[in-house]
Design a protein around this motif. Sequence first.
Motif, PDB file in Angstrom:
ATOM      1  N   ARG A 188       0.839  -1.195   0.000  1.00  0.00           N
ATOM      2  CA  ARG A 188       0.000   0.000   0.000  1.00  0.00           C
ATOM      3  C   ARG A 188       0.877   1.249   0.000  1.00  0.00           C
ATOM      4  NH1 ARG A 188      -5.385  -0.882   1.960  1.00  0.00           N
ATOM      5  NH2 ARG A 188      -5.393   1.222   2.794  1.00  0.00           N
TER       6      ARG A 188
ATOM      7  N   TRP B 156      -6.743   2.528  -2.322  1.00  0.00           N
ATOM      8  CA  TRP B 156      -6.367   1.240  -1.746  1.00  0.00           C
ATOM      9  C   TRP B 156      -7.554   0.545  -1.116  1.00  0.00           C
ATOM     10  CZ3 TRP B 156      -1.779  -0.332  -3.287  1.00  0.00           C
ATOM     11  CH2 TRP B 156      -0.894   0.635  -3.757  1.00  0.00           C
TER      12      TRP B 156
ATOM     13  N   ALA C 101      -5.733  -2.244  -5.217  1.00  0.00           N
ATOM     14  CA  ALA C 101      -6.111  -0.833  -5.372  1.00  0.00           C
ATOM     15  C   ALA C 101      -6.839  -0.640  -6.686  1.00  0.00           C
ATOM     16  CB  ALA C 101      -4.874   0.062  -5.322  1.00  0.00           C
TER      17      ALA C 101
END
Length: 177
Positions: free
Chosen positions: A22, A30, A124
């Motif tokens: 992330r 995300w 994401a």
Amino acid sequence: MPRLFTAIEIPEDIGAALATYRGGLSGARWIDVENYHVTLRFLGDVDDETAREASYLLGHVRRAPFDVTIEGIDVFGGSRPRALIARVKPSTALTELQAEHERLMRRAGLEPERRNFTPHVTLARLRDASSRAVADYLGLRGGPTRLSFRAERFVLYSSRDSVGGGPYVEEATYVLR
């Protein structure tokens, strides 16, 4: 009308490992770690009767638990990237489970899935991320070194009508045995 899909859950330890990817990519929205999953079949917005029929049919699935392997980070969308994903290695057990879900959902009256099954975990959703930025991100971040876990159940999830990424609600769980 519930919006439904079937999926294999991602265990906490695997989710935590994937969560280390992330950040560092402009234009990425995300996905929350607790919403990581491998989609088997998207049912879409269905009426309550179809939802009950789908749930009933899924209860008849008899498959043994199997291993799932995540083998790298990738992107969907090519020159117009739209999702950052963790690739899941296709296996006979996974492909057969997905195919059975497809057959059962067609029996429940749903239209055939138009897209080919490409097992993955969405990390994401990408909005306005340039292909160059995504390529740089992938080049710098690499990917996990073969994360594996045992799939022992699958889940019928519902989601609210949104742009994706959860929150998802477990409507029913089905043990692989």
